[in-house]
Write a protein that holds these residues in place. Structure first.
Motif, short mmCIF file in Angstrom:
data_model
loop_
_atom_site.label_atom_id
_atom_site.label_comp_id
_atom_site.label_asym_id
_atom_site.label_seq_id
_atom_site.Cartn_x
_atom_site.Cartn_y
_atom_site.Cartn_z
N TRP A 65 0.84 -1.19 0.00
CA TRP A 65 0.00 0.00 0.00
C TRP A 65 0.88 1.24 0.00
O TRP A 65 1.90 1.28 0.70
CB TRP A 65 -0.89 0.03 1.25
N PRO A 66 0.52 2.28 -0.75
CA PRO A 66 1.27 3.55 -0.64
C PRO A 66 1.11 4.13 0.76
O PRO A 66 0.10 3.90 1.42
CB PRO A 66 0.62 4.45 -1.71
N SER A 67 2.11 4.89 1.20
CA SER A 67 2.12 5.39 2.58
C SER A 67 0.93 6.29 2.89
O SER A 67 0.53 6.42 4.04
CB SER A 67 3.41 6.15 2.85
N GLU A 68 0.33 6.92 1.86
CA GLU A 68 -0.81 7.81 2.09
C GLU A 68 -2.15 7.08 2.03
O GLU A 68 -3.22 7.70 2.12
CB GLU A 68 -0.80 8.96 1.08
N SER A 69 -2.14 5.76 1.91
CA SER A 69 -3.38 4.99 1.79
C SER A 69 -4.23 5.10 3.05
O SER A 69 -3.72 5.20 4.18
CB SER A 69 -3.07 3.52 1.52
N ASP A 70 -5.53 5.04 2.87
CA ASP A 70 -6.47 5.11 4.00
C ASP A 70 -6.37 3.91 4.93
O ASP A 70 -6.84 3.98 6.07
CB ASP A 70 -7.91 5.22 3.48
N VAL A 71 -5.77 2.80 4.48
CA VAL A 71 -5.69 1.63 5.36
C VAL A 71 -4.83 1.91 6.59
O VAL A 71 -4.93 1.20 7.60
CB VAL A 71 -5.15 0.38 4.62
N PHE A 72 -4.01 2.95 6.53
CA PHE A 72 -3.16 3.30 7.66
C PHE A 72 -3.82 4.29 8.61
O PHE A 72 -3.23 4.67 9.62
CB PHE A 72 -1.84 3.90 7.17
N ARG A 73 -5.03 4.71 8.28
CA ARG A 73 -5.67 5.77 9.07
C ARG A 73 -6.99 5.31 9.65
O ARG A 73 -7.60 4.32 9.22
CB ARG A 73 -5.93 7.00 8.19
N ALA A 74 -7.46 6.06 10.64
CA ALA A 74 -8.76 5.78 11.24
C ALA A 74 -9.86 5.85 10.20
O ALA A 74 -10.86 5.12 10.29
CB ALA A 74 -9.03 6.79 12.36
N TYR A 75 -9.69 6.70 9.21
CA TYR A 75 -10.70 6.83 8.15
C TYR A 75 -10.91 5.50 7.44
O TYR A 75 -12.04 5.11 7.15
CB TYR A 75 -10.24 7.89 7.14
N GLY A 76 -9.81 4.78 7.17
CA GLY A 76 -9.94 3.48 6.52
C GLY A 76 -10.69 2.49 7.40
O GLY A 76 -11.56 1.75 6.92
N ALA A 77 -10.38 2.47 8.71
CA ALA A 77 -11.01 1.52 9.62
C ALA A 77 -12.48 1.84 9.85
O ALA A 77 -13.33 0.94 9.86
CB ALA A 77 -10.26 1.51 10.95
N LEU A 78 -12.82 3.12 10.03
CA LEU A 78 -14.17 3.50 10.44
C LEU A 78 -15.10 3.83 9.28
O LEU A 78 -16.30 3.55 9.35
CB LEU A 78 -14.10 4.70 11.39
N VAL A 79 -14.58 4.41 8.23
CA VAL A 79 -15.43 4.80 7.10
C VAL A 79 -15.43 3.74 6.01
O VAL A 79 -16.49 3.33 5.53
CB VAL A 79 -14.97 6.16 6.52
N ASN A 80 -14.23 3.27 5.65
CA ASN A 80 -14.13 2.27 4.57
C ASN A 80 -14.27 0.84 5.06
O ASN A 80 -14.56 -0.05 4.28
CB ASN A 80 -12.80 2.43 3.84
N GLY A 81 -14.03 0.61 6.35
CA GLY A 81 -14.15 -0.74 6.89
C GLY A 81 -13.01 -1.65 6.51
O GLY A 81 -13.14 -2.88 6.56
N GLU A 82 -11.86 -1.08 6.17
CA GLU A 82 -10.68 -1.87 5.82
C GLU A 82 -9.44 -1.13 6.30
O GLU A 82 -9.27 0.06 6.03
CB GLU A 82 -10.59 -2.09 4.31
N ALA A 83 -8.55 -1.82 7.02
CA ALA A 83 -7.38 -1.16 7.56
C ALA A 83 -6.31 -2.18 7.90
O ALA A 83 -6.54 -3.39 7.88
CB ALA A 83 -7.75 -0.34 8.80
N VAL A 84 -5.13 -1.67 8.22
CA VAL A 84 -4.07 -2.47 8.82
C VAL A 84 -3.90 -1.98 10.26
O VAL A 84 -4.67 -1.14 10.73
CB VAL A 84 -2.76 -2.38 8.01
N CYS A 85 -2.89 -2.48 10.94
CA CYS A 85 -2.78 -2.23 12.38
C CYS A 85 -2.80 -0.75 12.73
O CYS A 85 -3.44 -0.34 13.71
CB CYS A 85 -1.53 -2.89 12.94
N ASN A 86 -2.12 0.08 11.95
CA ASN A 86 -2.07 1.50 12.24
C ASN A 86 -3.47 2.12 12.22
O ASN A 86 -3.82 2.95 13.06
CB ASN A 86 -1.17 2.20 11.23
N GLY A 87 -4.28 1.69 11.25
CA GLY A 87 -5.65 2.19 11.15
C GLY A 87 -6.53 1.73 12.31
O GLY A 87 -7.34 2.51 12.84
#
Length: 373
Positions: A182-204
């Protein structure tokens, strides 16, 4: 008349000497600055970039737009590493510039802050502060926060109950991203990815819980470390004055378990989580208590497998539960050990179980019924 001229000459000479001293003698200039510049004082003078970064974090959390510091024995270029130690949850330093100098030793620096969408969404929830019109991400994040907090958290709940409810929500509604590179600016690294998109890695995952805990009034910290040989992020949570580790990512194993939630990593001590996790302990509060460990709190923590069998049988067979989660301090559990589920009063034609063994004790998840777990 002559006396007046002499006095004026002396005053003029003193003025020249004062200017000369101010211009050429650093000590004099620094002394003068202490009277003329309100922010030139000992606690606002920095000689180490890590201390400036710590100050930046404090200013971000206070909601500042900018602040001024004085640096000594540091090059301006050192400030390029200003954001490196920060987690970036609430914002970051967007720019810095030298706006003055005191003597030959002190550079006066103005640091400007860029707040994150997380910051605006949380402030809107806590304080009713308007979100900037242009920040659509903050608006969407705010809507999700409001929905979660109104649906799963009440004022009557203890901090422990709020913590578990928010942990369970995240595990149920977020899927760990299996994609690579994933590029470093991807939403999977942020709360937005976890809460809005429903997909994340540990940072998210960790960032999402950090902002939810903030909204719930729970003190917590974002932890950066290693899990196995992989960089990892999780949370430290303060409950009743004591700190505990919480790793929602490792409570959401692959393949995704859907509505099933496990609590292997809810409120572990330093000793318990260090079985699989490492971190720079000097940077975080000590977590020495086991009082709020999920299994201890729910009376499902067993010192022996025999004790576990008795309680699991009562819950699953006699009381008709179809799912039982518990921690057992014992040797590795084999399939043969679980055959007690089919003895005596068993009315189920199938059962399945999983064992997680990465936290200093074994966590057994058992499901019974026509389809099992």
């Amino acid at each position: 008349m002559g006396k007046k001229i002499t006095v004026l000459a002396i005053l003029l000479m003193l003025a020249v000497l004062a200017v000369f001293g101010y211009v050429l003698i650093p000590g004099v200039r620094e002394k003068a600055a202490s009277y003329t510049e309100e922010d030139f004082k000992e606690d606002n003078i920095y000689t180490d970039i890590s201390d400036v970064s710590e100050r930046l974090q404090e200013e971000i959390e206070k909601g500042s737009d900018s602040f001024v510091v004085y640096i000594k024995d540091m090059a301006i270029e050192d400030l390029s590493e200003l954001n490196s130690p920060l987690d970036g949850i609430w914002g970051s330093g967007s720019s810095y510039q030298q706006i003055g100098r005191v003597g030959d030793n002190y550079k006066k620096i103005k640091i400007t802050i860029e707040k994150s969408s997380n910051y605006y969404a949380v402030q809107a929830y806590l304080q009713g502060t308007p979100i900037p019109e242009s920040d659509e991400r903050a608006k969407r994040l705010y809507d999700v926060i409001v929905k979660i907090m109104s649906s799963f958290v009440t004022a009557e709940m203890s901090d422990y109950e709020k913590e578990v409810a928010l942990h369970d929500y995240l595990v149920r509604h977020c899927t760990y991203s299996e994609a690579e590179d994933w590029p470093s600016e991807s939403d999977v690294f942020r709360a937005y990815g976890a809460l809005v998109n429903g997909e994340a890695v540990c940072n998210g995952y960790a960032e999402a819980l950090q902002i939810l805990f903030t909204c719930a009034g729970i003190s917590s910290k974002f932890v950066i470390g290693m899990a196995g040989d992989v960089e990892h992020a999780w949370n430290l949570v303060e409950l009743d004055g004591k700190w505990y580790h919480l790793d929602a990512t490792w409570d959401d194993p692959l393949p995704d378990q859907g509505e099933t939630v496990i609590h292997t990593y809810v409120n572990l001590s330093d000793e318990e989580i260090s079985v699989a996790h490492t971190w720079n302990r000097e940077d975080y509060p000590k977590a020495e208590s086991e009082d709020m460990n999920y299994y201890r709190k729910t009376n499902t923590y067993f010192q022996s497998f025999e004790e576990y069998k008795e309680q699991a049988y009562d819950a699953l067979i006699r009381n008709g539960q179809q799912y039982y989660e518990a921690a057992v301090v014992t040797e590795p559990v084999q399939d043969a050990d679980m055959q007690f589920l089919f003895e005596g009063e068993s009315v189920y034609n199938s059962a399945s179980w999983k064992c997680y063994d990465e936290s200093g004790y074994k966590v057994l998840i058992v499901g019974v019924g026509n389809e099992g777990y």
